[in-house]
Motif scaffolding. Structure first.
Motif, PDB file in Angstrom:
ATOM      1  N   VAL A  68       0.871  -1.188   0.000  1.00 48.17           N
ATOM      2  CA  VAL A  68       0.000   0.000   0.000  1.00 48.17           C
ATOM      3  C   VAL A  68       0.904   1.234   0.000  1.00 48.17           C
ATOM      4  O   VAL A  68       1.669   1.448   0.941  1.00 48.17           O
ATOM      5  CB  VAL A  68      -0.930   0.005   1.232  1.00 48.17           C
ATOM      6  CG1 VAL A  68      -1.869   1.211   1.181  1.00 48.17           C
ATOM      7  CG2 VAL A  68      -1.727  -1.297   1.314  1.00 48.17           C
ATOM      8  N   GLY A  69       0.836   2.028  -1.061  1.00 45.81           N
ATOM      9  CA  GLY A  69       1.686   3.224  -1.169  1.00 45.81           C
ATOM     10  C   GLY A  69       1.218   4.381  -0.308  1.00 45.81           C
ATOM     11  O   GLY A  69       1.936   4.822   0.586  1.00 45.81           O
ATOM     12  N   PRO A  70       0.016   4.895  -0.524  1.00 46.27           N
ATOM     13  CA  PRO A  70      -0.428   6.102   0.186  1.00 46.27           C
ATOM     14  C   PRO A  70      -1.126   5.818   1.521  1.00 46.27           C
ATOM     15  O   PRO A  70      -1.437   4.662   1.832  1.00 46.27           O
ATOM     16  CB  PRO A  70      -1.412   6.743  -0.797  1.00 46.27           C
ATOM     17  CG  PRO A  70      -1.942   5.618  -1.609  1.00 46.27           C
ATOM     18  CD  PRO A  70      -0.913   4.512  -1.600  1.00 46.27           C
ATOM     19  N   GLU A  71      -1.387   6.883   2.267  1.00 47.92           N
ATOM     20  CA  GLU A  71      -1.927   6.731   3.624  1.00 47.92           C
ATOM     21  C   GLU A  71      -3.428   6.468   3.671  1.00 47.92           C
ATOM     22  O   GLU A  71      -3.907   5.789   4.591  1.00 47.92           O
ATOM     23  CB  GLU A  71      -1.598   7.964   4.475  1.00 47.92           C
ATOM     24  CG  GLU A  71      -2.162   9.308   3.995  1.00 47.92           C
ATOM     25  CD  GLU A  71      -1.318   9.999   2.936  1.00 47.92           C
ATOM     26  OE1 GLU A  71      -0.496   9.311   2.271  1.00 47.92           O
ATOM     27  OE2 GLU A  71      -1.495  11.217   2.743  1.00 47.92           O
ATOM     28  N   ALA A  72      -4.177   7.010   2.701  1.00 44.53           N
ATOM     29  CA  ALA A  72      -5.641   6.944   2.827  1.00 44.53           C
ATOM     30  C   ALA A  72      -6.162   5.500   2.970  1.00 44.53           C
ATOM     31  O   ALA A  72      -6.965   5.237   3.863  1.00 44.53           O
ATOM     32  CB  ALA A  72      -6.307   7.682   1.675  1.00 44.53           C
ATOM     33  N   PRO A  73      -5.707   4.548   2.136  1.00 45.80           N
ATOM     34  CA  PRO A  73      -6.223   3.179   2.302  1.00 45.80           C
ATOM     35  C   PRO A  73      -5.823   2.551   3.646  1.00 45.80           C
ATOM     36  O   PRO A  73      -6.557   1.698   4.156  1.00 45.80           O
ATOM     37  CB  PRO A  73      -5.570   2.396   1.146  1.00 45.80           C
ATOM     38  CG  PRO A  73      -5.039   3.407   0.204  1.00 45.80           C
ATOM     39  CD  PRO A  73      -4.789   4.660   0.981  1.00 45.80           C
ATOM     40  N   LEU A  74      -4.710   2.987   4.208  1.00 43.01           N
ATOM     41  CA  LEU A  74      -4.272   2.455   5.506  1.00 43.01           C
ATOM     42  C   LEU A  74      -5.209   2.936   6.603  1.00 43.01           C
ATOM     43  O   LEU A  74      -5.701   2.153   7.418  1.00 43.01           O
ATOM     44  CB  LEU A  74      -2.835   2.895   5.806  1.00 43.01           C
ATOM     45  CG  LEU A  74      -1.779   2.422   4.806  1.00 43.01           C
ATOM     46  CD1 LEU A  74      -0.453   3.123   5.058  1.00 43.01           C
ATOM     47  CD2 LEU A  74      -1.609   0.906   4.889  1.00 43.01           C
ATOM     48  N   VAL A  75      -5.469   4.251   6.587  1.00 45.98           N
ATOM     49  CA  VAL A  75      -6.346   4.840   7.603  1.00 45.98           C
ATOM     50  C   VAL A  75      -7.772   4.299   7.425  1.00 45.98           C
ATOM     51  O   VAL A  75      -8.551   4.216   8.371  1.00 45.98           O
ATOM     52  CB  VAL A  75      -6.255   6.387   7.511  1.00 45.98           C
ATOM     53  CG1 VAL A  75      -7.292   7.063   8.377  1.00 45.98           C
ATOM     54  CG2 VAL A  75      -4.843   6.838   7.906  1.00 45.98           C
ATOM     55  N   ASP A  76      -8.082   3.873   6.212  1.00 45.83           N
ATOM     56  CA  ASP A  76      -9.400   3.308   5.888  1.00 45.83           C
ATOM     57  C   ASP A  76      -9.483   1.806   6.246  1.00 45.83           C
ATOM     58  O   ASP A  76     -10.521   1.175   6.055  1.00 45.83           O
ATOM     59  CB  ASP A  76      -9.633   3.522   4.381  1.00 45.83           C
ATOM     60  CG  ASP A  76     -10.975   3.035   3.912  1.00 45.83           C
ATOM     61  OD1 ASP A  76     -11.963   3.294   4.621  1.00 45.83           O
ATOM     62  OD2 ASP A  76     -11.044   2.376   2.849  1.00 45.83           O
TER      63      ASP A  76
END
Ligand code: AMP
Ligand code: GLY
Length: 424
Positions: A68-76
């Motif tokens: 997972v590159g960016p933060e949004a999917p992680l926080v999601d």
């Protein structure tokens, strides 16, 4: 092994480039990717917010690792969904990603674990925040609690400006991210970034970098996602790195695990090098962009093996081998950035001497087969050298050979270190 990489920026192009070099990588898929990533991976249309669709894709294509590159999917919470489905993933759980997703969460963790950082107060109403200002001196550091695409921090020079900013933040200028606001003590010093991999228990350092956040030369103008970076950052000496590991990274990983939120992935610490030693400004739950581009240029280890070790709890005994040389990247952005960028401008890379630099695509698209700008940050022109001065000269030689009339870049990436190198 088949790998799925999520994201579409310069960071993800650098990751794709390195993942594809691994002997362990069979098929590399990227969603959604970009024309640069397409040289390394098969780009597919997948909505990262549709966890069921990502899991179905992983099953259908026997994916052995999701990055997972960016933060949004992680926080999601995408990592949680994938792990529950038995898919190894490089990236922290939703609970652990709060280290980036909630500034207040991180400050409270620092307080519990004795991690050096700026003094702070968490506030959840305008009245409370205004009252709290009395216990701080100007300049006032005001932070919307949640994800705000790097725009949620305001440094207010005066009390009047601070009050106005608080009214904006609680008034919804940052949407839900501003429901809480952290007020912090202002720290003096030079900033540097430090990266470490962890599987929740073992921790392996991944080197240092320095970013250039402001849009203009001499660090002027509004903040951006980052206009250029170099690695290593000599200002973060090996002695300081050891302190950062012992005083900041290790207690964070230990406390997260002890509290039932083990952190797996890369921990990106934004640091202020103060007269009292390094202090944490903030954490990110992912690689930096464009810091990732310079780290990947220097990386000599197998990225797939490292990421899989983080994902499967087998990082102990692993090392990250980095070239001693310096990597420097200059971001070419579309005019208008960080406001509204001009889209569709033609880009011609034909003049660049082959092999001299690595050009990572950040916001590009193909229009009738021709490369055009398709975003704020468009290219990250990345060079290696024996010094920052040398890497800078090579990067700008390539920048000067690129024809991108609707683009611009800073002309001074690396200036602090170039000045120090010239002083000796
Ligand atoms: P952040 O998004 O938390 O990294 O903050 C963005 C920028 O604001 C940082 O890169 C620093 O330049 C600045 N900043 C944040 N917190 C502080 C602080 N407590 N003292 C001084 N500068 C800060
Ligand atoms: N370049 C800063 C960041 O990725 O957050």
């Amino acid at each position: 092994m088949n790998i799925l990489l999520l994201g579409s920026g310069g960071r993800e192009h650098a990751l794709a480039w390195k993942l594809a070099q691994s002997p362990a990588c069979d098929r590399l898929y990227a969603a959604p990717g970009n024309p640069g990533i397409a040289e390394e991976a098969e780009c597919v249309a997948l909505d990262a917010t549709d966890h069921g669709a990502v899991i179905a894709f992983c099953r259908e294509h026997t994916i052995g690792l999701v990055v997972v590159g960016p933060e949004a999917p992680l926080v999601d919470g995408l990592s949680d969904s994938l792990r529950a489905a038995g898919v190894p993933v490089f990236g922290p759980s939703q609970a652990a990603a709060q280290l980036e997703g909630s500034k207040g969460f991180t400050k409270d963790l620092c307080a519990r674990a004795g991690i050096p950082t700026a003094g702070y107060v968490r506030t959840s109403s305008l009245e409370e925040a205004r009252a709290a200002l009395a216990s701080f001196q100007p300049p006032y550091v005001l932070k919307a609690d949640g994800l705000a695409a790097g725009k949620g921090v305001v440094i207010a020079a005066t009390l009047a400006e601070a009050e106005e900013t608080l009214a904006d933040m609680f008034g919804g200028a940052f949407g839900g991210a501003g429901a809480q606001v952290v007020i912090e003590e202002f720290m003096e010093g030079e900033e540097a970034s430090f990266f470490a991999l962890t599987d929740g228990t073992a921790i392996v350092p991944f080197g240092s970098a320095q970013d250039h956040k402001r849009v203009g030369d001499g660090d002027t103008g509004p903040n951006t996602g980052g206009m250029g970076a170099y690695s290593p950052a000599p200002v973060l000496t090996s002695e300081l790195q050891a302190r950062v590991m012992a005083e900041i990274i290790a207690p964070t990983v230990r406390t997260m695990r002890a509290e039932g939120n083990p952190y797996q992935g890369v921990l990106f610490a934004g640091l202020m090098l103060t007269a009292d030693g390094p202090k944490l400004i903030e954490y990110n739950a992912r690689f930096g962009d464009p810091e990732c581009q310079v780290l990947m240029m220097r990386l000599e280890s197998d990225l797939v093996a490292l990421m899989l070790a983080c994902a499967t709890g087998t990082l102990e005994g692993t090392e990250v081998a980095l070239s001693d040389a310096t990597a420097l990247t200059v971001v070419m952005a579309a005019k208008g950035y960080p406001g509204t960028p001009v889209k569709g401008g033609a880009i011609d890379l034909a003049g660049v001497e082959p092999g001299a630099v690595k050009i990572f695509h950040a916001g590009t698209a193909l229009a009738d087969g021709a490369l055009v700008a398709n975003g704020g940050r468009v290219l990250a022109v990345t060079a290696m050298g024996a010094s920052v001065t040398e890497a800078q000269a090579k990067a700008y030689a390539a920048v000067n050979a690129i024809r991108f009339p609707s683009g611009f870049c800073r002309r001074d990436i690396g200036w602090r270190e170039v000045a120090r190198e010239q002083a000796v």
